[in-house]
Write an enzyme that holds these catalytic residues in place. Structure first.
Site, PDB file in Angstrom:
ATOM      1  N   GLY A  21      34.673  89.750  13.464  1.00  0.00           N
ATOM      2  CA  GLY A  21      33.306  89.251  13.462  1.00  0.00           C
ATOM      3  C   GLY A  21      32.453  90.017  12.469  1.00  0.00           C
ATOM      4  N   LYS A  43      34.840  99.042  13.243  1.00  0.00           N
ATOM      5  CA  LYS A  43      33.538  98.549  12.778  1.00  0.00           C
ATOM      6  C   LYS A  43      33.144  99.326  11.535  1.00  0.00           C
ATOM      7  CE  LYS A  43      28.903  97.419  14.367  1.00  0.00           C
ATOM      8  NZ  LYS A  43      28.051  97.267  15.545  1.00  0.00           N
ATOM      9  N   GLU A  96      37.982 100.653  21.196  1.00  0.00           N
ATOM     10  CA  GLU A  96      38.949  99.940  22.028  1.00  0.00           C
ATOM     11  C   GLU A  96      38.903  98.454  21.683  1.00  0.00           C
ATOM     12  OE1 GLU A  96      39.416  99.088  26.850  1.00  0.00           O
ATOM     13  OE2 GLU A  96      37.669 100.130  26.033  1.00  0.00           O
ATOM     14  N   ASP A 140      19.998  97.097  22.020  1.00  0.00           N
ATOM     15  CA  ASP A 140      20.398  95.773  21.515  1.00  0.00           C
ATOM     16  C   ASP A 140      21.258  95.052  22.557  1.00  0.00           C
ATOM     17  OD1 ASP A 140      20.369  93.717  19.681  1.00  0.00           O
ATOM     18  OD2 ASP A 140      22.045  94.489  18.495  1.00  0.00           O
TER      19      ASP A 140
END
Length: 457
Positions: A21, A43, A96, A140
């Site tokens: 994503g 990420k 994870e 967030d």
């Protein structure tokens, strides 16, 4: 397709694979940790650190996040800096990899039951209570940052909070390069929308918006970012009249415009826990008769096979010994779940003959239609309170396959246990399933042999 601006092998350890994503600040990839042989999520932040002090500040904050360890949070394993481009080092996080969908995608599907919403809220509130107690504010909370983790044999998906990319520590401030407040407009608290300092109450407000959306299927403040952010300064979100009074009260307090009017995180945890209990009670009342009938028939199967309290048997002992060798674990058990105990027909590496039914993981495993796997008991919400995990025994890994008879009832399990967390492959699960089928086949053969012997007499 992996973007060409990122190396495919980070820190001589993580082999980056497919894009999972992409958001405004970072992209997330599936990767393999080749040192530990497991899949992870990585990420990689789009914003690049420009100098060494900036890198050290980011790493210092992320290291605090990496110390967080709770079953309602996606675990952060590692943090690093990619220096492939010497002038533009980039921070990346190793997390994870959770199987399941995010809540955003789930909300696009069929409506959720009130019970499921309560369970999601309770999971998330527990996670927030944990991080707030350590001085971390998420900032967030939104459906896309909530993963519904699928455990192969659990009764429901568990909500796990992820993406601490803009988590705020109370003594720091963070804004975008345009000077705007960070966060997602539809889920900002009023104080975030005003650009003020935020605390735990801001996360409570966002959680309230998420739970409200679970009920209605629609965001309370949709639209373009600026109008959406400003809308909450002028009106409260609409809470449907048809919701039960206790839910209307809880959501209205969580969504109060002033932070000091919202309940503390610990009170939200308690309220949602009570909601789970209430909804579970309503859910069970309709099913209790059916479950009681199933349990009676299951116990009749145990009686039919005449297995309880029978002498030690070399055949079953060889099966548990083989299972222990194949899985390289210290303990393997053939268990039979009785009304109030779990009796061990065969036990390799363990001296006891039985344990009470309540704390036994085998009692949970027989409620499943397939394997019941706990790879890391101290991080798995299904096992955290189990005395075999929390107390002196120190169980960390459990894999159990139900012993299912030809009539479709689960007698007990064939299970393997370890004192260290470990992963289990699909091939290993198939092997354990085959061994469990062998146990049941042997039980049926012995019953048939006894019948033939009686008929001969």
């Amino acid at each position: 397709m992996l973007s060409t601006q990122f190396p495919k092998f980070l820190n001589a350890r993580y082999r980056v694979k497919d894009l999972i994503g992409r958001g405004g600040m970072a992209s997330v990839y599936r990767a393999t940790d080749e040192r530990l042989g497991r899949d992870v999520a990585i990420k990689i932040f789009e914003l690049r650190a420009t100098d060494e002090p900036d890198i050290q500040r980011q790493q210092s904050e992320i290291n605090v996040l990496a110390s967080l360890n709770h079953h309602s949070l996606v675990t952060l394993f590692d943090v690093g800096v990619d220096r492939t481009e010497a002038k533009h080092p980039q921070i990346y996080l190793v997390m994870e990899l959770v199987d399941g969908v995010d809540l955003r995608r789930r909300l696009d599907g069929p409506p959720m039951s009130t019970r499921h919403i309560a369970q999601i809220g309770y999971d998330l509130a527990e996670g927030l209570d944990y991080i707030h107690g350590r001085g971390v504010i998420h900032r967030d909370i939104k459906p896309a940052n909530i993963l519904l983790a699928e455990y192969s044999s659990d009764s429901r998906a568990r909500a796990r909070l992820t993406d601490f990319g803009i988590a705020l520590f109370p003594d720091s401030a963070r804004v975008t390069s345009q000077g705007m407040t960070t966060g997602t407009a539809a889920y900002l608290s009023p104080e975030q929308a005003r650009g003020e300092d935020v605390g735990a109450a801001s996360d409570i407000y966002a959680l309230g918006l998420v739970l409200l959306e679970c009920f209605t299927g629609e965001a309370a403040f949709p639209g373009e970012p600026i109008p959406s952010a400003l809308a909450r300064l002028h009106r409260d979100p609409t809470i449907p009249e048809e919701l039960p009074p206790e839910w209307r009260h809880l959501l209205s307090t969580m969504l109060a415009r002033e932070p000091e009017q919202r309940p503390p995180t610990a009170e939200v945890v308690l309220a949602l826990h009570q909601a789970v209990i209430a909804e579970t009670g309503r859910h069970r009342s309709a099913a209790d008769h059916h479950l009681a009938s199933d349990e009676r028939e299951r116990l009749q199967e145990i009686t039919r096979l005449d297995i309880l309290d029978t002498p030690s048997d070399g055949t079953f002992d060889r099966i548990t010994s083989l299972a222990a060798r194949l899985f390289s674990v210290p303990i393997a058990i053939v268990s039979i779940v009785d009304t109030d105990r779990i009796w061990f027909k065969s036990h390799h590496g363990l001296d006891i003959e039985e344990i009470p039914r309540d704390p036994g993981l085998c009692a949970s495993a027989i409620m499943s239609d397939g394997p019941w796997i706990v790879e890391n008991a101290r991080a798995d919400p299904r096992a955290l309170a189990n005395p075999l995990v929390a107390e002196q025994f120190g169980l960390q890994f459990y894999a159990g396959v139900p012993l299912t008879t030809r009539n479709g009832y689960n007698l007990g399990t064939l299970c393997v246990l370890d004192f260290e967390p470990r992963l289990i492959t699909e091939a290993e699960i198939r092997t354990l399933t085959d061994l469990a089928a062998l146990v049941v086949s042997e039980l049926e053969l012995r019953l048939e042999s006894r019948r033939l012997a009686l008929s001969d007499d």
